[in-house]
Design a protein around this motif. Structure first.
Motif, PDB file in Angstrom:
ATOM      1  N   ASP A  15      37.067  33.749  40.921  1.00  0.00           N
ATOM      2  CA  ASP A  15      35.813  34.327  40.414  1.00  0.00           C
ATOM      3  C   ASP A  15      35.947  35.810  40.092  1.00  0.00           C
ATOM      4  N   THR A  16      36.827  36.509  40.808  1.00  0.00           N
ATOM      5  CA  THR A  16      36.891  37.969  40.644  1.00  0.00           C
ATOM      6  C   THR A  16      38.120  38.440  39.891  1.00  0.00           C
ATOM      7  N   GLN A  17      38.985  37.513  39.499  1.00  0.00           N
ATOM      8  CA  GLN A  17      40.181  37.945  38.758  1.00  0.00           C
ATOM      9  C   GLN A  17      39.763  38.668  37.486  1.00  0.00           C
TER      10      GLN A  17
ATOM     11  N   PRO B  68      37.406  44.687  37.445  1.00  0.00           N
ATOM     12  CA  PRO B  68      37.945  45.937  37.994  1.00  0.00           C
ATOM     13  C   PRO B  68      37.076  46.532  39.093  1.00  0.00           C
ATOM     14  N   PHE B  69      35.852  46.017  39.242  1.00  0.00           N
ATOM     15  CA  PHE B  69      34.942  46.603  40.232  1.00  0.00           C
ATOM     16  C   PHE B  69      34.993  45.901  41.587  1.00  0.00           C
ATOM     17  N   SER B  70      35.798  44.857  41.692  1.00  0.00           N
ATOM     18  CA  SER B  70      35.821  44.178  42.989  1.00  0.00           C
ATOM     19  C   SER B  70      37.155  44.433  43.681  1.00  0.00           C
ATOM     20  N   GLU B  71      37.092  44.387  44.992  1.00  0.00           N
ATOM     21  CA  GLU B  71      38.307  44.561  45.781  1.00  0.00           C
ATOM     22  C   GLU B  71      39.185  43.326  45.601  1.00  0.00           C
ATOM     23  N   PRO B  72      40.515  43.466  45.646  1.00  0.00           N
ATOM     24  CA  PRO B  72      41.391  42.298  45.515  1.00  0.00           C
ATOM     25  C   PRO B  72      41.123  41.290  46.631  1.00  0.00           C
ATOM     26  N   VAL B  73      41.201  40.016  46.279  1.00  0.00           N
ATOM     27  CA  VAL B  73      40.944  38.974  47.270  1.00  0.00           C
ATOM     28  C   VAL B  73      42.254  38.250  47.575  1.00  0.00           C
TER      29      VAL B  73
END
Lengths: 787, 302
Positions: free
Chosen positions: B267-269, B272-277
Motif C-alpha cells: 500500500d505504501t510503496q 515518499p511521505f510514509s516510513e518504510p515498512v
C-alpha cells in the motif's frame, strides 16, 4: 554590676561585628544601558560573590565594614567600588565594553570561571561570536551556531534542526524572552527564526537542568532579546544575497523607556516573480519568502519596578497562482487557481520586574505563543454566456497548530552570599489544533461549507519549582531543586515530581569535578515524518492513551580554565534514558488526514550515552571553540523494527566542530568553521524478493508481487558529513557609522554531503543508487552597517 | 587599499571555484554493499492440504536480473526432529509433499537448501480451526450516510491462548474456478483492532477477549457489489443468485504479521511521505514466511 555592663558591651560589639547589610542593584552597559546577564559581582581575592539574574539584578549580603566590590563581565572592563558598609544600600555597576580600550587584547574580563559554576552541560555563546561565524548565504543564524556545539546534532544538511544528546526535535525548550517557540525554522528549515541583531544572549543547557526549567526532555535554549539602547538612537542592518534586515533601538521620551525593533525579509520571490510571469505569459505567479519582526519596549517606573513588553512575529509563505481565460462559441470562461502554504509563529511576553526587598526579586510574566500551519487550495470558475454569468468557487484549507497562554511568577532570593534561591510557578493553557480540513463551495453567492477533522484539544499545564545554588564549603557548590508539574487533558490528570541536582567539587586549584542528575517530563509531542522541522509536523498533547514523555539523565565531567584563563575546557560523559517517545507507525504519515492521530503512532523508549570534549575561547584576537562528541543513540518500539533496538535516525558516532574567528587588524576579521560527523542512519532497500500469496482476500490478483527487503531499521549509514565554511569581514569605521563587507563561502571545498538517497537507473538502464547533495560551494556577500 | 585587495582576491577565488566543472552537480552515484541472493521460502500450510512451499531467490536491489523460482532446491519437513517428508518439485519453484499433510495444533520445522545459496529454515505452526457457535445474516440493518449494509452476526469460542483470525465473505466464481471475496467488510467492534477499514479481509487478534465466547457483527455494503444480491435476489442489476460463504480462518502469528506487513508495504510503496515498512519473516534468510492456517467454512443463509 560592672560585670553585667561589660558583658552587654561585649555582646553589642559581637552583634556589631556580625551585623550584615545588603548591597543590591543592576549591572549594565555604559554605552547602551543594556542590563548584563550573568555578570559577576564579587569581593576580589575571595570566593564571596554572586551573579546577576536574567534582568541584570544582583544582591549580596555582607558583614558590615569597608569592602571593595568588583563587577565584571565578558568583554568589559572590571569596575571596583570601595564601600563602607554600614547599612543596606543600592549600588548599580555600569561597565564599559573593552572594545573601547585602546588595546584590543583584554587583561581581565572573565565572568565566573567554568570550574566555579555548579552548572554543567551549559554553554553560553556571545552574540558577537555567533555573528562572526561564517553563514550560508551570509545569513547569521543562532540555531546553526548552536548546532556546532558538542552534543548537538543539526539533522540533515543545511537544516536548523536541534537534536541534543540523542533527543528528538520536540524535546528542546526554545524560549524567546520566556515565550516558547514551537517551530524555529524558516524556508523549510534552512534558516532559524531568530534575528541575531535583536538578540542579547543565548544559552544552551544540555543536562543538569536547573529546577526552574521544565516541560522538555533534552535541552533548554534560552534566548533573550535586547532591551533597547537607553542612551541614544542606534541601529544596524544588512543587505545580503537573499535577505535584508534592519534593527533600530533607542530611548523613548527619556532614559527610562527604550525600544528595539528589527525586521528581516527575504526577497527571492520579488526577484523571481517577473521571470515566472514572463515565462507563463502573465498567467502564473508564485514565490517563497519569509519575514520576521521583533519588537521590545521597556519602561523603568522606579528603581524597584520595570516593565517589559516584547513580541515576535514571523511567517513563511509559498504560493502559486494561475489564471486561464478562453472564449469559445460566445462563451467566455475564466478559471483561477491558487495554492498556498504558510506557517509562522507569534510570541509576545509582558514582564513586570519588582524588587520586593533588597534580597527578593520578583518577575511576573504573561506570555502568548502561537504556531500555525495552513495549506490551502482555491479554485474559481466564471462562465459567461449570453449575458448570464455563472460563478463557482471551491476552497479547501488544512490547518494545524498550537496556542499557548502562560502566566508565571518567578522569585530570586539572595539570603546570603552562599545561597541563591529561585522559586516560582506557572500555568500554561494549551490549545492543540491537530489537523482540520475546511471545505467551502460557493455557487452564485450561495455557499456551503463544512469542517472535518479532530476538534481542538485543550489542556492545562501547571508547574512549581524551587532551587538553591549553595556553597557548603569553598570547594563544593551545589545546585539542588525540585520541579513539579502536572497536566490536565481530557479528564486525565498527569503529574510528576522531578528532582534535579548538579554539583562541583574543586579538587585542585584549577580543576573541578562536576556531576549532575536530572529527571524531566514532557507533556507535548511532535509528530514528525522526517524530523527536519517541516511545517507539517504536528504538535499533539499527551492524552489518556498517549503518555507524557519522561527521561532521566546523569552526567559526570571535569572543567577548568587553561592558558592564563583564556580558554575554558570541559570533558563530560552522560547517560540518558527516555520513555513514552512517539513515532508514526510504519506506513503512516501526516498525509493521511482522516482518522485519529492517536491511532497512527507507536510509543517506545530511547537511550543515549557518550562523551563530549569542549574547549572555548571567548575573547581576544582569536575566539572560537573545538568540540568533539562520541555518542550512541538508540530507540526501541514494540511495533517498529519488530521490537528490536535500532539506531536513532540522528545517531552520530563521531562529531567534530572547529570554529575560529581571528581579528587580523581593526579592518579585517577572518573566520572559519569546519565540521565532521558520522553519516546519518537510514533505512534503505537492500534486496527484492517475491511475496507469498495464499489466495485469501483475492490476494492472488496483485499485479505486482515484489517486496522490498530493508534489513534492520536505520542500519544503513550515509557517507560522513564534513564541510568547511570561510568568511572575511572588511570593516571600515567612519565618523558616524561603521560599515562591513562580509564575503564568505559555505562548503568551501565543495564537499558533496548526502541529503537523501534514491534508486534510479544509470545511462545504461541499470539500477543505481544516487545521493543528492543540497549545497555545493555557495559564495555569499553582504553589506552591513551599524550606527 | 590592502583590505580592498583581500576582498577582490577572495571574491575571485570563490568565482573560480564555483565555475569549476561539476561544481554544482549535486547528484552522484554511490556504492551499496552487495547483498548476496538468498532463498525465499513461502509456505502457507493448512490441514487437509499437502505440504506446499514455494521457493524463489532474492536479488540485490542494484541487480538488473529479476527474482526467479529455484528449481533444484531440497525442501524437508520435520516434526519433533523426525523427517516427515521431502517435498517434490512441481515446477516453477513449487514443492509439494506426496501424501503427508499438516495437522492442527502441530509445529513443523522446514529446511530449504539449494546449490549456491545458504540454507534457510523456520517453523510453521498450524492453529486449530475456529469453532463457530452461531452465524446469522440480516438485510440492511445498518445505515451510515444513506449507505445500507447487510449484517452478519458471528459468535465463536476463543481458546485461552494467543490467537489470530481472518474473516472473508466469498462466493464461488465458476469461471475462475475459485472463491472470490465480495464487497468490503466493515466492523464496529471495539474489542477488535482492525488493521484496515476498507478490506475484503478482516484480520484481528483475541487480545481483548482471550478465552471467551465472542460475537462479531460484520457489515457488507448492500447497495453495491455482490452483497446486493443477498438483499435483493431478484435484482435486475445482477439477477444471478449465488451461494455466499463465510471463511473463518484461524491463522498463526507469523501469518498474521507477514500478511499485514506485506499488505502495508504494497500500500505504501512509492509513497515518499510514509516510513518504510519492513515485512515480517520467520525464515532464517530474513525473507519469506512459514505460516499456518485452519479454515472453518460456513454457508451464509438469509
Amino acid at each position: 554590676m560592672r560585670f553585667i555592663l561589660f558583658s552587654l558591651l561585649m555582646l553589642l560589639s559581637v552583634w556589631a561585628c556580625a551585623q550584615k547589610f545588603t548591597i543590591s542593584g543592576y549591572v549594565s552597559d555604559s554605552e547602551t544601558g543594556e542590563k548584563l546577564i550573568s555578570a559577576n559581582v564579587f569581593i576580589p581575592g575571595s570566593t564571596t560573590g554572586t551573579t546577576t539574574n536574567v534582568y541584570g539584578f544582583y544582591s549580596l549580603t555582607l558583614p558590615a565594614g569597608k569592602i571593595t566590590l568588583s563587577a565584571r563581565y565578558i568583554g568589559y572592563q572590571v569596575i571596583n567600588a570601595e564601600i563602607d558598609l554600614i547599612k543596606s544600600q543600592p549600588l548599580d555597576f555600569i561597565l564599559s565594553a573593552s572594545i573601547q580600550l585602546k588595546e584590543v587584547e583584554i587583561v581581565e574580563t572573565r565572568t565566573e570561571k567554568i570550574q566555579e559554576r555548579s552548572q554543567m552541560s551549559a554553554i553560553e555563546i556571545p552574540v558577537s561570536q555567533i555573528k562572526a561565524i561564517p553563514a550560508m548565504f551570509g545569513e547569521v543564524d543562532v540555531l546553526k551556531a548552536i548546532q556546532l556545539l558538542p552534543g548537538v546534532h543539526g539533522g540533515s544538511e543545511g537544516q536548523t534542526g536541534i537534536y541534543v544528546r540523542g533527543g528528538g526535535p520536540d524535546q528542546n525548550l526554545i524560549l524567546l524572552d520566556g515565550a516558547p517557540v514551537y517551530n524555529p525554522s524558516h524556508l523549510l528549515g534552512f534558516f532559524s527564526v531568530f534575528n541575531a541583531d535583536a538578540i542579547k544572549n543565548v544559552t544552551l543547557i544540555k543536562g543538569g537542568f536547573p529546577a526552574r526549567y521544565g516541560g522538555r526532555l533534552s535541552s533548554v535554549i534560552d534566548i533573550n532579546m535586547k532591551e533597547g539602547n537607553t542612551k541614544k538612537i542606534s541601529g544596524e542592518g544588512s543587505i545580503g544575497i537573499i535577505s535584508s534586515k534592519l534593527a533600530l533601538e533607542g530611548p523613548l521620551f527619556s532614559e527610562k523607556t527604550s525600544f528595539i525593533i528589527s525586521a528581516r525579509r527575504t526577497y527571492l520571490d520579488i526577484l523571481t516573480r517577473p521571470l515566472i510571469r514572463a515565462s507563463s505569459n502573465g498567467d502564473a505567479t508564485g514565490g517563497l519568502y519569509f519575514y520576521d519582526l521583533n519588537g521590545k519596549v521597556n519602561h523603568k517606573f522606579s528603581d524597584k519596578d520595570h516593565l517589559y513588553l516584547s513580541a515576535y512575529t514571523g511567517k513563511d509563505r509559498f504560493f502559486i497562482r494561475t489564471k486561464d481565460e478562453y472564449e469559445y462559441n460566445g462563451q467566455r470562461s475564466v478559471s483561477k487557481n491558487q495554492f498556498g502554504l504558510d506557517w509562522g509563529n507569534i510570541t509576545s511576553t509582558l514582564r513586570w520586574n519588582h524588587v520586593l526587598s533588597n534580597k527578593l526579586f520578583l518577575n511576573t510574566s504573561l506570555i502568548f505563543s502561537r504556531y500555525q500551519f495552513n495549506v490551502g487550495v482555491e479554485n474559481s470558475n466564471e462562465i459567461t454566456f449570453q449575458n448570464t454569468t455563472n460563478r463557482e468557487t471551491f476552497k479547501l484549507n488544512y490547518y494545524s497548530g498550537i496556542n499557548d497562554v502562560t502566566g508565571k511568577v518567578d522569585f530570586d532570593y539572595y539570603p546570603n552570599p552562599n545561597h541563591f534561591v529561585k522559586f516560582g510557578g506557572g500555568y500554561i493553557y494549551h490549545t492543540f489544533h491537530t489537523g482540520a480540513l475546511q471545505f467551502k463551495f460557493t455557487e452564485n453567492n450561495k455557499s456551503t461549507d463544512t469542517t472535518v477533522g479532530p476538534r481542538p484539544i485543550y489542556a492545562g499545564e501547571y508547574s512549581l519549582y524551587v532551587e538553591d545554588d549553595f556553597k557548603p564549603t569553598d570547594l563544593v557548590k551545589i545546585n539542588a531543586g525540585i520541579h513539579s508539574s502536572a497536566f490536565n487533558v481530557k479528564k486525565e490528570f498527569y503529574y510528576s515530581v522531578q528532582p534535579r541536582i548538579s554539583a562541583r567539587y574543586i579538587f585542585t586549584e584549577d580543576w573541578a569535578l562536576k556531576a549532575s542528575f536530572a529527571t524531566m517530563t514532557q507533556y507535548i509531542h511532535l509528530l514528525s515524518n522526517y524530523g527536519v522541522g517541516l511545517p507539517t509536523d504536528l504538535w499533539v498533547p499527551s492524552t489518556p492513551s498517549v503518555k507524557p514523555q519522561q527521561s532521566w539523565q546523569g552526567a559526570v565531567g571535569v572543567a577548568r580554565t587553561i592558558f592564563n584563563e583564556q580558554y575554558e575546557l570541559s570533558i563530560e560523559g552522560f547517560y540518558k534514558e527516555m520513555k513514552n517517545l512517539i513515532e508514526y507507525k510504519e506506513g503512516a504519515g501526516f498525509m493521511e488526514i482522516g482518522g485519529d492521530w492517536q491511532t497512527k503512532i507507536e510509543s517506545g523508549k530511547g537511550t543515549a550515552y557518550g562523551s563530549e570534549f569542549f574547549i572555548q575561547k571567548k575573547e581576544g584576537k582569536l575566539t572560537g571553540w573545538i568540540g568533539y562528541t562520541l555518542a550512541w543513540t538508540n530507540r526501541q518500539f514494540e511495533n517498529l523494527n519488530f521490537g528490536k533496538v535500532f539506531p536513532y535516525k540522528y545517531d552520530r558516532r563521531h562529531d567534530v566542530s572547529i570554529v575560529a574567528s581571528y581579528k587580523l587588524n581593526k579592518k579585517i576579521n577572518v573566520s572559519l568553521t569546519w565540521v565532521y560527523g558520522t553519516g546519518n542512519a537510514a533505512t534503505l532497500e537492500l534486496a527484492n524478493y517475491k511475496a507469498g500469496f495464499d489466495g485469501t482476500g483475492g490476494s492472488d490478483f496483485y499485479y505486482y508481487d515484489q517486496l522490498n527487503y530493508y534489513g534492520e531499521r536505520n542500519s544503513f549509514r550515509m557517507k560522513a558529513y564534513h564541510r568547511l565554511d570561510l568568511g572575511i569581514d572588511f570593516i571600515k569605521v567612519r565618523k558616524r557609522w561603521t560599515r562591513t563587507w562580509s564575503v564568505g563561502a559555505y562548503n568551501a571545498y565543495n564537499r558533496k554531503n548526502p541529503y537523501f538517497m534514491y534508486f534510479g537507473n544509470d545511462d545504461f538502464g541499470n539500477p543505481a543508487l544516487y545521493q543528492v547533495s543540497l549545497f555545493p560551494v555557495i559564495p555569499s556577500i553582504s553589506y552591513s552597517f551599524k550606527f | 587599499m590592502k583590505s580592498n585587495f583581500f576582498l577582490l582576491f577572495f571574491i575571485s577565488c570563490l568565482i573560480s571555484l564555483s565555475s569549476c566543472r561539476n561544481a554544482f552537480d549535486t547528484v552522484v552515484e554511490v556504492d551499496l554493499p552487495k547483498e548476496e541472493p538468498r532463498l525465499v521460502p513461502n509456505a502457507f500450510l493448512q490441514p487437509d492440504s499437502l505440504f506446499t512451499v514455494e521457493v524463489t531467490n532474492s536479488k540485490f536491489v542494484l541487480d538488473s536480473a529479476s527474482t526467479k523460482p529455484i528449481l533444484n532446491a531440497e525442501v524437508k519437513v520435520f516434526e519433533n526432529g523426525i523427517l516427515l517428508a521431502t517435498l517434490i518439485n512441481y515446477g516453477n519453484g513449487v514443492y509439494k509433499g506426496i501424501s503427508a499433510r499438516p495437522f492442527e495444533g502441530r509445529i513443523y520445522d522446514l529446511t530449504v537448501s539449494a546449490p549456491g545459496y545458504p540454507e534457510c529454515s523456520g517453523k510453521a505452526f498450524i492453529p486449530y480451526r475456529p469453532v463457530i457457535k452461531n452465524l446469522t445474516f440480516r438485510d440492511s440493518t445498518y445505515s451510515n450516510n444513506n449507505t445500507f449494509y447487510g449484517e452478519i452476526n458471528l459468535k465463536f469460542d476463543d481458546p485461552g491462548s494467543e490467537n489470530y483470525y481472518l474473516i472473508e465473505v466469498v462466493t464461488f466464481d465458476s469461471l475462475l474456478e475459485t472463491y472470490i471475496p465480495v464487497g468490503f467488510l466493515k466492523q464496529q467492534d471495539s474489542d477488535i483492532h482492525s488493521e484496515d477499514n476498507f478490506t475484503t479481509r478482516l484480520f484481528f487478534s483475541d487480545e481483548k477477549f482471550n478465552g471467551r465466547t465472542h460475537e462479531i457483527r460484520l457489515y457488507l455494503p448492500a447497495n453495491g457489489g455482490d452483497a446486493f444480491i443477498i438483499n435483493n435476489p431478484d435484482s435486475i442489476i445482477n439477477p444471478v443468485k449465488k451461494d455466499y460463504y463465510l471463511f473463518f480462518w484461524s491463522v498463526s502469528k507469523s501469518y498474521y504479521n507477514y500478511t499485514l506487513t506485506k499488505d502495508l508495504q504494497f500500500d505504501t510503496q512509492g509513497n515518499p511521505f510514509s516510513e518504510p515498512v519492513p515485512v515480517y519473516s520467520n525464515s532464517s534468510s530474513k525473507m519469506g514466511i512459514f505460516a499456518g492456517k485452519s479454515l472453518t467454512k460456513e454457508r451464509i443463509v438469509k
